[in-house]
Design a protein around this motif. Structure first.
Motif, PDB file in Angstrom:
ATOM      1  N   GLY A  89       0.842  -1.179   0.000  1.00 50.89           N
ATOM      2  CA  GLY A  89       0.000   0.000   0.000  1.00 50.89           C
ATOM      3  C   GLY A  89       0.880   1.232   0.000  1.00 50.89           C
ATOM      4  N   ARG A  90       0.332   2.358  -0.443  1.00 50.42           N
ATOM      5  CA  ARG A  90       1.109   3.586  -0.523  1.00 50.42           C
ATOM      6  C   ARG A  90       0.680   4.554   0.573  1.00 50.42           C
ATOM      7  NH1 ARG A  90       0.261   6.581  -5.208  1.00 50.42           N
ATOM      8  NH2 ARG A  90       2.222   7.666  -4.773  1.00 50.42           N
ATOM      9  N   ILE A  91       1.655   5.322   1.059  1.00 51.23           N
ATOM     10  CA  ILE A  91       1.417   6.313   2.103  1.00 51.23           C
ATOM     11  C   ILE A  91       2.082   7.618   1.676  1.00 51.23           C
ATOM     12  CG2 ILE A  91       1.929   6.945   4.501  1.00 51.23           C
ATOM     13  CD1 ILE A  91       1.845   3.906   5.109  1.00 51.23           C
ATOM     14  N   LEU A  92       1.345   8.719   1.756  1.00 54.61           N
ATOM     15  CA  LEU A  92       1.874  10.041   1.433  1.00 54.61           C
ATOM     16  C   LEU A  92       2.041  10.830   2.723  1.00 54.61           C
ATOM     17  CD1 LEU A  92      -0.268  10.954  -1.714  1.00 54.61           C
ATOM     18  CD2 LEU A  92       1.974   9.839  -1.626  1.00 54.61           C
ATOM     19  N   VAL A  93       3.242  11.381   2.911  1.00 53.12           N
ATOM     20  CA  VAL A  93       3.604  12.055   4.156  1.00 53.12           C
ATOM     21  C   VAL A  93       3.965  13.504   3.867  1.00 53.12           C
ATOM     22  CG1 VAL A  93       5.110  11.981   6.182  1.00 53.12           C
ATOM     23  CG2 VAL A  93       4.550   9.869   4.973  1.00 53.12           C
ATOM     24  N   GLY A  94       3.454  14.417   4.676  1.00 51.25           N
ATOM     25  CA  GLY A  94       3.783  15.826   4.523  1.00 51.25           C
ATOM     26  C   GLY A  94       5.275  16.076   4.637  1.00 51.25           C
ATOM     27  N   PRO A  95       5.787  17.120   3.989  1.00 48.95           N
ATOM     28  CA  PRO A  95       7.235  17.346   3.920  1.00 48.95           C
ATOM     29  C   PRO A  95       7.859  17.886   5.197  1.00 48.95           C
ATOM     30  CG  PRO A  95       6.066  19.085   2.767  1.00 48.95           C
ATOM     31  CD  PRO A  95       5.029  18.072   3.152  1.00 48.95           C
ATOM     32  N   THR A  96       7.060  18.377   6.141  1.00 51.46           N
ATOM     33  CA  THR A  96       7.629  18.978   7.358  1.00 51.46           C
ATOM     34  C   THR A  96       7.058  18.337   8.616  1.00 51.46           C
ATOM     35  OG1 THR A  96       5.936  20.721   7.413  1.00 51.46           O
ATOM     36  CG2 THR A  96       7.960  21.196   6.181  1.00 51.46           C
ATOM     37  N   GLU A  97       6.673  17.082   8.540  1.00 54.86           N
ATOM     38  CA  GLU A  97       5.989  16.441   9.661  1.00 54.86           C
ATOM     39  C   GLU A  97       6.866  16.334  10.910  1.00 54.86           C
ATOM     40  OE1 GLU A  97       2.375  15.075   9.333  1.00 54.86           O
ATOM     41  OE2 GLU A  97       2.963  16.855   8.210  1.00 54.86           O
ATOM     42  N   HIS A  98       6.207  16.352  12.055  1.00 51.57           N
ATOM     43  CA  HIS A  98       6.863  16.120  13.339  1.00 51.57           C
ATOM     44  C   HIS A  98       7.443  14.708  13.359  1.00 51.57           C
ATOM     45  CE1 HIS A  98       6.988  15.286  17.731  1.00 51.57           C
ATOM     46  NE2 HIS A  98       7.217  16.580  17.833  1.00 51.57           N
ATOM     47  N   ALA A  99       8.480  14.513  14.165  1.00 49.30           N
ATOM     48  CA  ALA A  99       9.143  13.208  14.223  1.00 49.30           C
ATOM     49  C   ALA A  99       8.179  12.087  14.592  1.00 49.30           C
ATOM     50  CB  ALA A  99      10.298  13.258  15.221  1.00 49.30           C
ATOM     51  N   SER A 100       7.156  12.381  15.386  1.00 52.25           N
ATOM     52  CA  SER A 100       6.222  11.333  15.798  1.00 52.25           C
ATOM     53  C   SER A 100       5.409  10.807  14.622  1.00 52.25           C
ATOM     54  CB  SER A 100       5.282  11.849  16.893  1.00 52.25           C
ATOM     55  OG  SER A 100       4.561  12.981  16.459  1.00 52.25           O
ATOM     56  N   VAL A 101       5.254  11.606  13.587  1.00 48.31           N
ATOM     57  CA  VAL A 101       4.609  11.144  12.356  1.00 48.31           C
ATOM     58  C   VAL A 101       5.646  10.548  11.406  1.00 48.31           C
ATOM     59  CG1 VAL A 101       3.395  11.900  10.271  1.00 48.31           C
ATOM     60  CG2 VAL A 101       2.670  12.736  12.512  1.00 48.31           C
ATOM     61  N   ARG A 102       6.744  11.269  11.236  1.00 44.23           N
ATOM     62  CA  ARG A 102       7.766  10.843  10.276  1.00 44.23           C
ATOM     63  C   ARG A 102       8.338   9.472  10.629  1.00 44.23           C
ATOM     64  NH1 ARG A 102      12.626  12.653  10.510  1.00 44.23           N
ATOM     65  NH2 ARG A 102      12.028  14.301  11.971  1.00 44.23           N
ATOM     66  N   LEU A 103       8.635   9.260  11.900  1.00 47.24           N
ATOM     67  CA  LEU A 103       9.224   7.983  12.305  1.00 47.24           C
ATOM     68  C   LEU A 103       8.183   6.871  12.343  1.00 47.24           C
ATOM     69  CD1 LEU A 103      11.755   9.155  15.041  1.00 47.24           C
ATOM     70  CD2 LEU A 103      12.113   8.779  12.591  1.00 47.24           C
ATOM     71  N   ALA A 104       6.925   7.228  12.593  1.00 53.13           N
ATOM     72  CA  ALA A 104       5.862   6.220  12.521  1.00 53.13           C
ATOM     73  C   ALA A 104       5.699   5.723  11.088  1.00 53.13           C
ATOM     74  CB  ALA A 104       4.549   6.798  13.047  1.00 53.13           C
ATOM     75  N   THR A 105       5.755   6.635  10.123  1.00 51.07           N
ATOM     76  CA  THR A 105       5.640   6.204   8.727  1.00 51.07           C
ATOM     77  C   THR A 105       6.903   5.476   8.265  1.00 51.07           C
ATOM     78  OG1 THR A 105       6.366   8.395   7.946  1.00 51.07           O
ATOM     79  CG2 THR A 105       3.992   8.002   8.116  1.00 51.07           C
ATOM     80  N   ALA A 106       8.052   5.816   8.855  1.00 49.69           N
ATOM     81  CA  ALA A 106       9.278   5.063   8.545  1.00 49.69           C
ATOM     82  C   ALA A 106       9.132   3.610   9.001  1.00 49.69           C
ATOM     83  CB  ALA A 106      10.483   5.721   9.214  1.00 49.69           C
ATOM     84  N   GLN A 107       8.461   3.413  10.129  1.00 50.22           N
ATOM     85  CA  GLN A 107       8.195   2.047  10.589  1.00 50.22           C
ATOM     86  C   GLN A 107       7.288   1.320   9.599  1.00 50.22           C
ATOM     87  OE1 GLN A 107       9.439   0.174  12.944  1.00 50.22           O
ATOM     88  NE2 GLN A 107       8.055  -1.528  12.458  1.00 50.22           N
ATOM     89  N   LEU A 108       6.307   2.019   9.063  1.00 51.28           N
ATOM     90  CA  LEU A 108       5.428   1.400   8.070  1.00 51.28           C
ATOM     91  C   LEU A 108       6.202   1.022   6.808  1.00 51.28           C
ATOM     92  CD1 LEU A 108       2.228   3.616   8.429  1.00 51.28           C
ATOM     93  CD2 LEU A 108       2.563   1.267   9.226  1.00 51.28           C
ATOM     94  N   ALA A 109       7.201   1.837   6.451  1.00 48.85           N
ATOM     95  CA  ALA A 109       8.040   1.493   5.296  1.00 48.85           C
ATOM     96  C   ALA A 109       8.770   0.179   5.545  1.00 48.85           C
ATOM     97  CB  ALA A 109       9.032   2.619   5.017  1.00 48.85           C
ATOM     98  N   ARG A 110       9.228  -0.017   6.783  1.00 46.74           N
ATOM     99  CA  ARG A 110       9.907  -1.279   7.120  1.00 46.74           C
ATOM    100  C   ARG A 110       8.947  -2.463   7.085  1.00 46.74           C
ATOM    101  NH1 ARG A 110      12.785   2.398  10.495  1.00 46.74           N
ATOM    102  NH2 ARG A 110      11.285   2.173  12.200  1.00 46.74           N
ATOM    103  N   GLU A 111       7.660  -2.186   7.213  1.00 55.75           N
ATOM    104  CA  GLU A 111       6.657  -3.252   7.209  1.00 55.75           C
ATOM    105  C   GLU A 111       6.078  -3.501   5.820  1.00 55.75           C
ATOM    106  OE1 GLU A 111       3.815  -2.201  10.203  1.00 55.75           O
ATOM    107  OE2 GLU A 111       5.293  -2.282  11.829  1.00 55.75           O
ATOM    108  N   GLY A 112       6.672  -2.878   4.804  1.00 52.78           N
ATOM    109  CA  GLY A 112       6.293  -3.200   3.437  1.00 52.78           C
ATOM    110  C   GLY A 112       5.480  -2.164   2.706  1.00 52.78           C
ATOM    111  N   PHE A 113       5.223  -1.017   3.337  1.00 52.83           N
ATOM    112  CA  PHE A 113       4.473   0.036   2.664  1.00 52.83           C
ATOM    113  C   PHE A 113       5.413   0.925   1.851  1.00 52.83           C
ATOM    114  CE2 PHE A 113       1.783  -1.208   6.179  1.00 52.83           C
ATOM    115  CZ  PHE A 113       0.511  -1.201   5.631  1.00 52.83           C
ATOM    116  N   ASP A 114       4.878   1.474   0.780  1.00 54.40           N
ATOM    117  CA  ASP A 114       5.615   2.423  -0.055  1.00 54.40           C
ATOM    118  C   ASP A 114       5.315   3.824   0.475  1.00 54.40           C
ATOM    119  OD1 ASP A 114       6.889   3.851  -2.011  1.00 54.40           O
ATOM    120  OD2 ASP A 114       5.434   3.396  -3.592  1.00 54.40           O
ATOM    121  N   VAL A 115       6.295   4.432   1.147  1.00 49.80           N
ATOM    122  CA  VAL A 115       6.102   5.732   1.794  1.00 49.80           C
ATOM    123  C   VAL A 115       6.779   6.810   0.959  1.00 49.80           C
ATOM    124  CG1 VAL A 115       6.538   7.110   3.864  1.00 49.80           C
ATOM    125  CG2 VAL A 115       5.957   4.679   4.074  1.00 49.80           C
TER     126      VAL A 115
END
Length: 388
Positions: A89-115
């Protein structure tokens, strides 16, 4: 001399009314809100009234409010709790997100999502054309903060949410609203988002408490398990005294937001005037202090270029004069990583390290800015003497 706190986007002192509310409920409300006796009933009544009050401040239904330990947990719940346990699945992340969002989506990338990270325009706003190009029905989650904690930019979340609804099918849209509460009008229904994170200690409330407001079509599920509290989304006994204090802080911030916008504009103008006379010779050229201008900024968060050495040097010198400013996000202050938000704005690493954050609350006065201005000029003179 009283310290001058100009790092109020990081945290804010308890409002006296909020402190009185917290102490009163610590003294008087002892029951577990899940208990079925009179003390539990009283605690539950206090909590549910606080939930209703908080819901009014963010334009949400009371039953949609989930109390958390802070904005970081609320963001994690809104992001990680709203997608399947593993990709694709794909995830779109804002360019200036707080670390609590950015690192959460980085975890999703490790779980197979296209971030994929969205972009800013040259003037610092969200690039909606680029966002539109990246949207399709494979996108499961879009996350975009409402107000930047580092730049103060007010992003067009409502427009982005509409685009996501039109182009992405059954997408979940999460919004970090931590820096928006009390600064701008905040209405979950009007924004059209599925989850909205807020925090107490940014608005003169207690630390260690936040909330996630959920839209009617939210598919958010729990990250932890162990009870039915908060609709099963956040198990564990609720902190009723702090919840009561949070709702009062939110009400005060919400009711005072327009007056705060006006006072923050005055303080920003005073700061801008103070910075015009500050310059240093740096790398064989004259370098001056200035506020970074991005389109659509709230007036209470100022990203300031300070000349010469990294902004952290200025921060420590100003502290000696009783003036406290921020450098980057407080949640990343111990990291040597250059701010992704500043890099997204197009700054190189060296320039990004020269950016400090001056941020105000409704308690900030023009006199505070005057004291800070005097301190800035003193520090500039001392740094100028140290220049090679």
């Amino acid at each position: 001399m009283q310290p001058v706190l100009l790092d109020l986007a990081a945290s804010s002192p308890l409002d006296p009314k909020v402190r009185d509310c917290l102490i009163q409920h610590l003294d008087e409300v002892h029951g577990n809100p899940s208990s079925r006796h009179a003390l539990g009933t009283r605690a539950r009544q206090v909590m549910e009234e606080a939930r209703r009050q908080l819901a009014r401040c963010v334009g949400a239904a009371p039953k949609s409010i989930v109390f958390t330990s802070g904005g970081t947990e609320a963001n994690n719940l809104g992001v990680l709790g709203s997608v399947p346990r593993q990709g694709p699945g794909r995830i779109l992340v804002g360019p200036t997100e707080h670390a609590s969002v950015r690192l959460a989506t980085a975890q999703l990338a490790r779980e197979g999502f296209d971030v994929e990270t969205l972009r800013l325009t040259r003037d610092g706003q969200l690039d909606l054309d680029h966002a539109t190009e990246r949207m399709n029905e494979d996108v499961l989650l879009v996350t975009q903060m409402l107000v930047s904690n580092e730049l103060g930019t007010h992003y067009p979340v409502k427009q982005l949410a509409r685009l996501a609804r039109a182009r992405c099918g059954k997408v979940h849209f999460h919004c970090d609203g931590v820096q928006a509460l009390g600064k701008i009008d905040l209405d979950l229904e009007d924004l059209g988002v599925d989850s909205l994170a807020i925090s107490a200690h940014k608005i003169h409330g207690p630390k260690g408490l936040g909330a996630l407001a959920l839209g009617p079509n939210s598919r958010t599920g729990p990250l932890i398990f162990g009870g039915s509290q908060e609709g099963g989304l956040r198990p564990g006994t609720e902190n009723v005294p702090s919840i009561a204090a949070f709702s009062l802080a939110a009400d005060l911030a919400h009711e005072g937001r327009h007056a705060f916008q006006e006072s923050a504009e005055v303080c920003r103008r005073e700061l801008e005037e103070a910075l015009t006379g500050i310059s240093l010779v740096y790398q064989d050229s004259m370098d001056g202090a200035r506020i970074l201008q991005t389109i659509g900024c709230v007036k209470s968060i100022c990203a300031v270029h300070l000349p010469g050495p990294p902004a952290e040097v200025w921060q420590h010198h100003l502290e000696k004069h009783g003036v406290f400013i921020g450098v980057g996000s407080a949640c990343q202050s111990t990291s040597k990583e250059v701010s992704p938000a500043l890099l997204a704005l197009g700054l190189d690493a060296s320039s990004a390290r020269q950016i400090a954050r001056f941020s105000f609350s409704r308690e900030t006065t023009p006199n505070d800015i005057s004291i800070a201005a005097n301190a800035l000029h003193k520090v500039a003179r001392s740094l100028d003497k140290l220049s090679p």
